[in-house]
Design a protein around this motif. Structure first.
Motif, PDB file in Angstrom:
ATOM      1  N   ALA A  63       0.836  -1.203   0.000  1.00 40.73           N
ATOM      2  CA  ALA A  63       0.000   0.000   0.000  1.00 40.73           C
ATOM      3  C   ALA A  63       0.871   1.254   0.000  1.00 40.73           C
ATOM      4  O   ALA A  63       0.617   2.213  -0.746  1.00 40.73           O
ATOM      5  N   LEU A  64       1.920   1.232   0.807  1.00 41.80           N
ATOM      6  CA  LEU A  64       2.821   2.386   0.884  1.00 41.80           C
ATOM      7  C   LEU A  64       3.522   2.636  -0.452  1.00 41.80           C
ATOM      8  O   LEU A  64       3.555   3.770  -0.942  1.00 41.80           O
ATOM      9  N   VAL A  65       4.075   1.582  -1.028  1.00 49.22           N
ATOM     10  CA  VAL A  65       4.815   1.738  -2.290  1.00 49.22           C
ATOM     11  C   VAL A  65       3.871   2.176  -3.411  1.00 49.22           C
ATOM     12  O   VAL A  65       4.193   3.084  -4.189  1.00 49.22           O
ATOM     13  N   LEU A  66       2.705   1.543  -3.488  1.00 49.72           N
ATOM     14  CA  LEU A  66       1.766   1.894  -4.566  1.00 49.72           C
ATOM     15  C   LEU A  66       1.266   3.331  -4.420  1.00 49.72           C
ATOM     16  O   LEU A  66       1.055   4.022  -5.408  1.00 49.72           O
ATOM     17  N   HIS A  67       1.115   3.795  -3.179  1.00 55.23           N
ATOM     18  CA  HIS A  67       0.588   5.137  -2.964  1.00 55.23           C
ATOM     19  C   HIS A  67       1.679   6.204  -3.059  1.00 55.23           C
ATOM     20  O   HIS A  67       1.613   7.102  -3.898  1.00 55.23           O
ATOM     21  N   ASP A  68       2.692   6.084  -2.221  1.00 56.19           N
ATOM     22  CA  ASP A  68       3.690   7.150  -2.140  1.00 56.19           C
ATOM     23  C   ASP A  68       4.727   7.085  -3.263  1.00 56.19           C
ATOM     24  O   ASP A  68       5.147   8.119  -3.777  1.00 56.19           O
ATOM     25  N   ALA A  69       5.140   5.880  -3.630  1.00 54.15           N
ATOM     26  CA  ALA A  69       6.175   5.780  -4.671  1.00 54.15           C
ATOM     27  C   ALA A  69       5.572   5.782  -6.066  1.00 54.15           C
ATOM     28  O   ALA A  69       6.139   6.383  -6.976  1.00 54.15           O
ATOM     29  N   GLU A  70       4.442   5.105  -6.245  1.00 47.85           N
ATOM     30  CA  GLU A  70       3.898   4.959  -7.599  1.00 47.85           C
ATOM     31  C   GLU A  70       2.728   5.897  -7.895  1.00 47.85           C
ATOM     32  O   GLU A  70       2.288   5.999  -9.038  1.00 47.85           O
ATOM     33  N   GLY A  71       2.203   6.540  -6.889  1.00 49.72           N
ATOM     34  CA  GLY A  71       1.216   7.588  -7.117  1.00 49.72           C
ATOM     35  C   GLY A  71      -0.218   7.142  -7.342  1.00 49.72           C
ATOM     36  O   GLY A  71      -1.024   7.918  -7.849  1.00 49.72           O
ATOM     37  N   TYR A  72      -0.538   5.903  -6.999  1.00 51.37           N
ATOM     38  CA  TYR A  72      -1.932   5.463  -7.148  1.00 51.37           C
ATOM     39  C   TYR A  72      -2.774   5.990  -5.982  1.00 51.37           C
ATOM     40  O   TYR A  72      -2.267   6.162  -4.874  1.00 51.37           O
ATOM     41  N   VAL A  73      -4.053   6.226  -6.258  1.00 53.64           N
ATOM     42  CA  VAL A  73      -4.935   6.707  -5.191  1.00 53.64           C
ATOM     43  C   VAL A  73      -5.467   5.492  -4.415  1.00 53.64           C
ATOM     44  O   VAL A  73      -5.387   4.356  -4.873  1.00 53.64           O
ATOM     45  N   HIS A  74      -6.010   5.771  -3.236  1.00 51.65           N
ATOM     46  CA  HIS A  74      -6.433   4.685  -2.342  1.00 51.65           C
ATOM     47  C   HIS A  74      -7.416   3.721  -3.015  1.00 51.65           C
ATOM     48  O   HIS A  74      -7.320   2.504  -2.822  1.00 51.65           O
ATOM     49  N   GLU A  75      -8.331   4.278  -3.800  1.00 56.45           N
ATOM     50  CA  GLU A  75      -9.359   3.438  -4.425  1.00 56.45           C
ATOM     51  C   GLU A  75      -8.736   2.464  -5.430  1.00 56.45           C
ATOM     52  O   GLU A  75      -9.138   1.299  -5.511  1.00 56.45           O
ATOM     53  N   GLU A  76      -7.759   2.958  -6.206  1.00 54.58           N
ATOM     54  CA  GLU A  76      -7.088   2.083  -7.183  1.00 54.58           C
ATOM     55  C   GLU A  76      -6.324   0.974  -6.452  1.00 54.58           C
ATOM     56  O   GLU A  76      -6.351  -0.196  -6.861  1.00 54.58           O
ATOM     57  N   ILE A  77      -5.651   1.356  -5.375  1.00 57.34           N
ATOM     58  CA  ILE A  77      -4.866   0.374  -4.613  1.00 57.34           C
ATOM     59  C   ILE A  77      -5.811  -0.653  -3.977  1.00 57.34           C
ATOM     60  O   ILE A  77      -5.508  -1.852  -3.927  1.00 57.34           O
ATOM     61  N   ALA A  78      -6.956  -0.169  -3.515  1.00 58.19           N
ATOM     62  CA  ALA A  78      -7.938  -1.076  -2.911  1.00 58.19           C
ATOM     63  C   ALA A  78      -8.350  -2.154  -3.907  1.00 58.19           C
ATOM     64  O   ALA A  78      -8.442  -3.344  -3.559  1.00 58.19           O
ATOM     65  N   THR A  79      -8.551  -1.747  -5.169  1.00 59.63           N
ATOM     66  CA  THR A  79      -8.915  -2.721  -6.203  1.00 59.63           C
ATOM     67  C   THR A  79      -7.772  -3.702  -6.434  1.00 59.63           C
ATOM     68  O   THR A  79      -7.988  -4.908  -6.572  1.00 59.63           O
ATOM     69  N   MET A  80      -6.562  -3.166  -6.486  1.00 54.37           N
ATOM     70  CA  MET A  80      -5.404  -4.033  -6.750  1.00 54.37           C
ATOM     71  C   MET A  80      -5.181  -5.031  -5.622  1.00 54.37           C
ATOM     72  O   MET A  80      -4.845  -6.188  -5.854  1.00 54.37           O
ATOM     73  N   LEU A  81      -5.350  -4.573  -4.385  1.00 54.49           N
ATOM     74  CA  LEU A  81      -5.053  -5.438  -3.240  1.00 54.49           C
ATOM     75  C   LEU A  81      -6.277  -6.233  -2.767  1.00 54.49           C
ATOM     76  O   LEU A  81      -6.150  -7.130  -1.925  1.00 54.49           O
ATOM     77  N   GLY A  82      -7.434  -5.866  -3.282  1.00 50.63           N
ATOM     78  CA  GLY A  82      -8.654  -6.586  -2.903  1.00 50.63           C
ATOM     79  C   GLY A  82      -9.093  -6.306  -1.475  1.00 50.63           C
ATOM     80  O   GLY A  82      -9.577  -7.194  -0.778  1.00 50.63           O
ATOM     81  N   VAL A  83      -8.898  -5.064  -1.033  1.00 46.40           N
ATOM     82  CA  VAL A  83      -9.331  -4.659   0.323  1.00 46.40           C
ATOM     83  C   VAL A  83     -10.083  -3.328   0.204  1.00 46.40           C
ATOM     84  O   VAL A  83      -9.951  -2.628  -0.804  1.00 46.40           O
ATOM     85  N   PRO A  84     -10.852  -2.941   1.238  1.00 45.89           N
ATOM     86  CA  PRO A  84     -11.542  -1.645   1.165  1.00 45.89           C
ATOM     87  C   PRO A  84     -10.554  -0.472   1.158  1.00 45.89           C
ATOM     88  O   PRO A  84      -9.437  -0.587   1.682  1.00 45.89           O
ATOM     89  N   ALA A  85     -11.003   0.648   0.578  1.00 48.82           N
ATOM     90  CA  ALA A  85     -10.141   1.830   0.479  1.00 48.82           C
ATOM     91  C   ALA A  85      -9.724   2.334   1.867  1.00 48.82           C
ATOM     92  O   ALA A  85      -8.607   2.822   2.054  1.00 48.82           O
ATOM     93  N   GLY A  86     -10.618   2.197   2.848  1.00 50.37           N
ATOM     94  CA  GLY A  86     -10.287   2.629   4.206  1.00 50.37           C
ATOM     95  C   GLY A  86      -9.125   1.830   4.780  1.00 50.37           C
ATOM     96  O   GLY A  86      -8.280   2.367   5.510  1.00 50.37           O
ATOM     97  N   THR A  87      -9.069   0.564   4.425  1.00 51.30           N
ATOM     98  CA  THR A  87      -7.968  -0.294   4.888  1.00 51.30           C
ATOM     99  C   THR A  87      -6.653   0.170   4.270  1.00 51.30           C
ATOM    100  O   THR A  87      -5.614   0.208   4.943  1.00 51.30           O
ATOM    101  N   VAL A  88      -6.717   0.546   2.999  1.00 45.90           N
ATOM    102  CA  VAL A  88      -5.506   1.037   2.318  1.00 45.90           C
ATOM    103  C   VAL A  88      -5.020   2.314   2.996  1.00 45.90           C
ATOM    104  O   VAL A  88      -3.829   2.475   3.288  1.00 45.90           O
ATOM    105  N   ARG A  89      -5.967   3.202   3.281  1.00 46.82           N
ATOM    106  CA  ARG A  89      -5.633   4.475   3.933  1.00 46.82           C
ATOM    107  C   ARG A  89      -4.925   4.207   5.263  1.00 46.82           C
ATOM    108  O   ARG A  89      -3.899   4.804   5.574  1.00 46.82           O
TER     109      ARG A  89
END
Lengths: 114, 184
Positions: free
Chosen positions: B137-163
């Protein structure tokens, strides 16, 4: 690193840059170019296998049907030697057609072209 | 005559139609990011390269099911992360008795600059201590610039969990890196 709360949706640019640099490698561009070549090769191979899987048995079946039709419509009873040769040729075609490797496919296409 | 670059969507549409060249171009565009993500997932550069290569084959097999209207990057990264997970499972089966000297060993090249070498080591250690989902979640958000919702889809978890994962991962990284990590 930027101090952010749990509810902030912004990026920590500084940590992000640090991580990006850490996880990158000097040969990234070369690796990407290599992956492109591998991707194209993999895609072409898959496509060729798919063509070989479905088309070559079709060619073989058509060849057998043509051979049978030729013998039937020709009216003449083939000589035993010619019949053996025709059977052997049909068998070879079926054998080639069942070989889905590129070499086998090329061999069959060469036969068909001839 | 067009004088603008071909977009991902155009390449993806061509790749879906069976163009191997378009697929190759897409892969080349996204490989560097995929490699970083695979490195973050596996913490081993060689395994990461294997995972990217495995992902490439999987992506081609699945390209017919890809919707070209959607962004290619997150779709490909999800395949990369799945490939990394598969590879890790296979490696675990093979290395059940082999315990690595350092869980954070990334096989990095020797550094001339001691400070950089120390920072590299510290980052390796810090990343290795993070649970995998937080690390991703950290790498996808801070290093790669994806938003929480996109990461949530990629990781299969809710956006709040990614946050929450990003927040906790940042805090852990900050604690592990101390003054080396930046300005705090």
């Amino acid at each position: 690193m930027t101090e952010l709360s749990e509810f902030t949706s912004g990026r920590d640019e500084e940590l992000g840059a640090l991580l990006r640099a850490h996880l990158s490698a000097p040969d990234d561009v070369v690796f990407a170019a290599r992956m492109r070549i591998a991707a194209v090769a993999a895609a072409n191979e898959t496509a060729w296998r798919s063509v070989a899987r479905w088309t070559l048995p079709g060619f073989a079946a058509a060849a057998v049907v043509l051979a049978v039709l030729g013998a039937t419509l020709g009216g003449a009873t083939p000589e035993p030697a010619a019949r053996t040769a025709a059977g052997s040729a049909a068998g070879s075609l079926v054998e080639l057609a069942s070989d889905t490797s590129p070499a086998g496919s090329v061999a069959l296409l060469a036969v068909m072209a001839y | 005559m067009r004088n603008y670059p071909v977009t991902d969507a155009e390449l993806a549409a061509q790749a879906c139609g069976g163009s191997s060249e378009a697929f190759g171009a897409l892969v080349e565009r996204h490989t560097q990011r995929a490699r970083r993500v695979a490195r973050a997932a596996l913490l081993d550069p060689h395994d990461a390269d294997d995972a990217v290569q495995d992902a490439l084959f999987s992506a081609w097999r699945a390209i017919g099911r890809f919707d070209p209207a959607r962004p290619f990057g997150p779709w490909f990264l999800k395949i990369v992360m799945n490939a990394a997970a598969d590879l890790r499972r296979r490696r675990k089966l093979r290395k059940t008795e082999e315990v690595p000297e350092s869980a954070a060993d990334t096989g990095s090249m020797p550094d001339r600059d001691t400070d950089r070498a120390l920072l590299r080591e510290a980052l390796d250690r810090a990343l290795a201590t993070l649970p995998e989902r937080r690390r991703m979640a950290l790498v996808l958000h801070d290093a790669e610039g994806y938003v929480h919702e996109e990461i949530a889809t990629m990781l299969g978890v809710p956006a709040g969990t990614v946050r929450s994962d990003v927040f906790h991962a940042r805090r852990a990284m900050r604690a592990a890196l101390g003054p080396m990590g930046g300005n705090d």
